[in-house]
Design a protein around this motif. Sequence first.
Motif, PDB file in Angstrom:
ATOM      1  N   TYR A  61     -20.041 -47.228  37.136  1.00  0.00           N
ATOM      2  CA  TYR A  61     -21.259 -48.014  36.711  1.00  0.00           C
ATOM      3  C   TYR A  61     -22.463 -47.009  37.305  1.00  0.00           C
ATOM      4  CZ  TYR A  61     -22.578 -50.111  41.079  1.00  0.00           C
ATOM      5  OH  TYR A  61     -22.953 -50.384  42.246  1.00  0.00           O
ATOM      6  N   SER A  62     -22.510 -46.506  38.493  1.00  0.00           N
ATOM      7  CA  SER A  62     -23.544 -45.805  38.974  1.00  0.00           C
ATOM      8  C   SER A  62     -24.045 -44.675  38.152  1.00  0.00           C
ATOM      9  CB  SER A  62     -23.247 -45.660  40.498  1.00  0.00           C
ATOM     10  OG  SER A  62     -22.092 -44.791  40.736  1.00  0.00           O
ATOM     11  N   ALA A  63     -23.071 -44.300  37.469  1.00  0.00           N
ATOM     12  CA  ALA A  63     -23.348 -43.139  36.985  1.00  0.00           C
ATOM     13  C   ALA A  63     -24.437 -43.300  35.815  1.00  0.00           C
ATOM     14  CB  ALA A  63     -22.167 -42.209  36.166  1.00  0.00           C
ATOM     15  N   THR A 199     -30.540 -42.032  31.007  1.00  0.00           N
ATOM     16  CA  THR A 199     -30.411 -41.575  29.677  1.00  0.00           C
ATOM     17  C   THR A 199     -29.672 -40.183  29.370  1.00  0.00           C
ATOM     18  OG1 THR A 199     -32.782 -40.728  29.506  1.00  0.00           O
ATOM     19  CG2 THR A 199     -32.390 -43.086  29.023  1.00  0.00           C
ATOM     20  N   ASP A 200     -30.213 -39.322  30.582  1.00  0.00           N
ATOM     21  CA  ASP A 200     -29.485 -37.890  30.516  1.00  0.00           C
ATOM     22  C   ASP A 200     -27.970 -37.945  30.303  1.00  0.00           C
ATOM     23  OD1 ASP A 200     -32.002 -37.043  30.238  1.00  0.00           O
ATOM     24  OD2 ASP A 200     -32.267 -36.451  32.409  1.00  0.00           O
ATOM     25  N   PHE A 201     -27.246 -39.099  30.775  1.00  0.00           N
ATOM     26  CA  PHE A 201     -25.917 -38.919  30.726  1.00  0.00           C
ATOM     27  C   PHE A 201     -25.306 -39.022  29.157  1.00  0.00           C
ATOM     28  CE2 PHE A 201     -21.931 -41.313  30.661  1.00  0.00           C
ATOM     29  CZ  PHE A 201     -21.237 -40.380  31.714  1.00  0.00           C
ATOM     30  N   PHE A 202     -26.120 -39.686  28.460  1.00  0.00           N
ATOM     31  CA  PHE A 202     -25.832 -39.708  27.036  1.00  0.00           C
ATOM     32  C   PHE A 202     -26.539 -38.689  26.187  1.00  0.00           C
ATOM     33  CE2 PHE A 202     -25.589 -43.771  28.875  1.00  0.00           C
ATOM     34  CZ  PHE A 202     -24.046 -44.292  28.554  1.00  0.00           C
ATOM     35  N   THR A 203     -27.426 -37.908  26.649  1.00  0.00           N
ATOM     36  CA  THR A 203     -28.223 -36.783  25.806  1.00  0.00           C
ATOM     37  C   THR A 203     -28.077 -35.458  26.011  1.00  0.00           C
ATOM     38  OG1 THR A 203     -30.184 -37.165  27.046  1.00  0.00           O
ATOM     39  CG2 THR A 203     -29.966 -38.752  25.215  1.00  0.00           C
ATOM     40  N   ASN A 204     -27.370 -35.138  27.231  1.00  0.00           N
ATOM     41  CA  ASN A 204     -27.316 -33.896  27.689  1.00  0.00           C
ATOM     42  C   ASN A 204     -25.590 -33.449  27.564  1.00  0.00           C
ATOM     43  OD1 ASN A 204     -29.677 -33.836  28.637  1.00  0.00           O
ATOM     44  ND2 ASN A 204     -29.449 -33.674  30.901  1.00  0.00           N
ATOM     45  N   ALA A 205     -25.634 -32.081  27.633  1.00  0.00           N
ATOM     46  CA  ALA A 205     -24.272 -31.536  27.396  1.00  0.00           C
ATOM     47  C   ALA A 205     -23.751 -31.225  28.804  1.00  0.00           C
ATOM     48  CB  ALA A 205     -24.161 -30.338  26.771  1.00  0.00           C
ATOM     49  N   GLY A 214     -23.878 -34.346  31.387  1.00  0.00           N
ATOM     50  CA  GLY A 214     -23.772 -35.542  30.204  1.00  0.00           C
ATOM     51  C   GLY A 214     -22.714 -35.285  29.188  1.00  0.00           C
ATOM     52  N   ILE A 215     -22.434 -36.382  28.474  1.00  0.00           N
ATOM     53  CA  ILE A 215     -21.164 -36.470  27.504  1.00  0.00           C
ATOM     54  C   ILE A 215     -21.749 -36.235  26.004  1.00  0.00           C
ATOM     55  CG2 ILE A 215     -20.227 -37.909  29.101  1.00  0.00           C
ATOM     56  CD1 ILE A 215     -20.979 -40.208  27.177  1.00  0.00           C
ATOM     57  N   LEU A 216     -22.807 -35.853  25.786  1.00  0.00           N
ATOM     58  CA  LEU A 216     -23.402 -35.789  24.264  1.00  0.00           C
ATOM     59  C   LEU A 216     -22.558 -34.559  23.835  1.00  0.00           C
ATOM     60  CD1 LEU A 216     -24.905 -36.507  22.009  1.00  0.00           C
ATOM     61  CD2 LEU A 216     -26.821 -34.905  22.744  1.00  0.00           C
ATOM     62  N   GLY A 217     -22.330 -33.464  24.504  1.00  0.00           N
ATOM     63  CA  GLY A 217     -21.558 -32.155  23.804  1.00  0.00           C
ATOM     64  C   GLY A 217     -19.933 -32.620  23.563  1.00  0.00           C
ATOM     65  N   ALA A 218     -19.481 -33.375  24.516  1.00  0.00           N
ATOM     66  CA  ALA A 218     -18.248 -33.520  24.414  1.00  0.00           C
ATOM     67  C   ALA A 218     -17.795 -34.782  23.247  1.00  0.00           C
ATOM     68  CB  ALA A 218     -17.548 -34.312  25.810  1.00  0.00           C
ATOM     69  N   VAL A 219     -18.766 -35.650  23.096  1.00  0.00           N
ATOM     70  CA  VAL A 219     -18.877 -36.693  22.228  1.00  0.00           C
ATOM     71  C   VAL A 219     -18.876 -36.052  20.745  1.00  0.00           C
ATOM     72  CG1 VAL A 219     -19.832 -38.799  21.028  1.00  0.00           C
ATOM     73  CG2 VAL A 219     -19.492 -38.705  23.531  1.00  0.00           C
ATOM     74  N   THR A 220     -19.972 -35.258  20.726  1.00  0.00           N
ATOM     75  CA  THR A 220     -19.866 -34.199  19.418  1.00  0.00           C
ATOM     76  C   THR A 220     -18.687 -33.705  18.951  1.00  0.00           C
ATOM     77  OG1 THR A 220     -22.384 -34.138  19.994  1.00  0.00           O
ATOM     78  CG2 THR A 220     -21.657 -32.854  18.134  1.00  0.00           C
ATOM     79  N   GLY A 221     -18.193 -32.895  20.142  1.00  0.00           N
ATOM     80  CA  GLY A 221     -16.764 -32.259  19.867  1.00  0.00           C
ATOM     81  C   GLY A 221     -15.794 -32.952  19.321  1.00  0.00           C
ATOM     82  N   SER A 222     -15.751 -34.444  19.887  1.00  0.00           N
ATOM     83  CA  SER A 222     -14.536 -35.148  19.493  1.00  0.00           C
ATOM     84  C   SER A 222     -14.723 -35.772  18.211  1.00  0.00           C
ATOM     85  CB  SER A 222     -14.600 -36.441  20.640  1.00  0.00           C
ATOM     86  OG  SER A 222     -14.444 -36.136  21.682  1.00  0.00           O
ATOM     87  N   LEU A 223     -15.910 -36.142  17.912  1.00  0.00           N
ATOM     88  CA  LEU A 223     -16.317 -36.583  16.383  1.00  0.00           C
ATOM     89  C   LEU A 223     -16.204 -35.284  15.379  1.00  0.00           C
ATOM     90  CD1 LEU A 223     -19.712 -38.589  17.069  1.00  0.00           C
ATOM     91  CD2 LEU A 223     -17.153 -39.305  16.890  1.00  0.00           C
ATOM     92  N   LEU A 224     -16.426 -34.276  15.719  1.00  0.00           N
ATOM     93  CA  LEU A 224     -16.045 -32.878  14.820  1.00  0.00           C
ATOM     94  C   LEU A 224     -14.645 -32.959  14.664  1.00  0.00           C
ATOM     95  CD1 LEU A 224     -18.926 -30.486  15.711  1.00  0.00           C
ATOM     96  CD2 LEU A 224     -18.813 -31.868  13.556  1.00  0.00           C
TER      97      LEU A 224
END
Length: 437
Positions: A61-63, A199-205, A214-224
């Motif tokens: 949670y602290s992340a 917010t950078d945890f969700f908007t950065n790669a 962050g996880i944005l790059g990984a989430v985008t890769g998962s969706l694609l």
Amino acid sequence: MTDAIMNSKSGTEIRRPTLSEDRLKKRYAAERRFRMYGLGSIIAAGLMLVFLVGSISGTGYSAFLQTYIKLNISFDPEYLDPAGTGDVAQLKTADYGGLIKKNLRDNFPEVTGRKDKRKLYNFVSPNAGFVLRDMVIEDPALVGQTFDLWVKASDDIDMLTKGYVDRTLEESNRRVTNTALTWYDKLDSNDRIETRFNTDFFTNADSREPGEAGILGAVTGSLLTLVITLLLSFPIGVMAAIYLEEFAPKNKWTDLIEVNINNLAAVPSIVFGLLGLAMFLNFFGFPRSAPLVGGMVLALMTLPTIIIASRSALKAVPPSIREAALGLGASPLQVVTHHVLPLAMPGILTGTIIGMAQALGETAPLLMIGMIAFIVDVPGGFTDPATVLPVQIYLWADSPERAFVERTSAAIMVLLAFLIFMNILAVMLRKKFERRW
């Protein structure tokens, strides 16, 4: 016939249970024990689940929080634009880190030694200078102005703020020295340290710096990857199920196909990764670490699940529906497309969503095709280098920094949220569209 004996003292007859009554009591007792075992198993499984989720949540949670330090930044033209030309190229290459270091020295004038200065500079994230650069490039009028700015703290200071640094330990056993603790307490007493939502945890790669990762790059890769998986596995799986269930003759060849489909559903996922490595990369020459190849590999893995679920849904449609449609003159294809398939679609969609959830959590087959690469950019297409969320979790779990431990758990929480959402969606679709016959 009953078993009875006479009591010699009272003269009353005492009835003894018969053999059948003894057996009946034993059966009821065995049933009660079985129910207790089942209830105990459910309670044990629930407790283990609560412990697992609680452990992950307590660590991760602290992340979702990030420590910031307030600095009074003076955008001195001597640092940024000595010639006063306002050239953008000059502003891009200016020493913005020097502005931050100057402010830290002004706040702690007693720090004079080179070693102590280096410790003081480590209070701020190494990427803080890039944030200042982006601000000046966006608005060059900031040059010459002075105002307070909140910049990210370093990983060690962030861990200290979140309570992961034990002050009671000896100085040699912790990453933050006693001198640094004194500086930290001074900043904290002056209200210059603050914790905000990250917010950078969700908007950065991904990044080598935990504070910037962050996880944005990984989430985008998962969706694609899932888009490719769905586009390939859903139509092929449904059409294969329709043919096998509605049109294929019942002979040894179709029996062999059915056995192989059931066996493929139990094949370890890494085998599909080896198949993808041999076929898609080595033979066809598709790009490595791309959502296109990852989706094709996961489609092969998901196909048996979709075919089995689709066949079960088609088989659940009553034969009377088919017979009524045939009796009214519909062709076999019209019977399937107009009547059987719409009625079986809720079950097919449920099986497809469960298959997609399984594909979302897979790691081993994607490791075999190179989706373990360190990707700092968010993928923009199906052929761009990418990674997926489970692989990102695997990479962070292998990192030695303490700050990556909390980000690993936080990424697991996000992945579990996606999986729970997909399973809830599958249940809702079944509840909404399922028909009782």
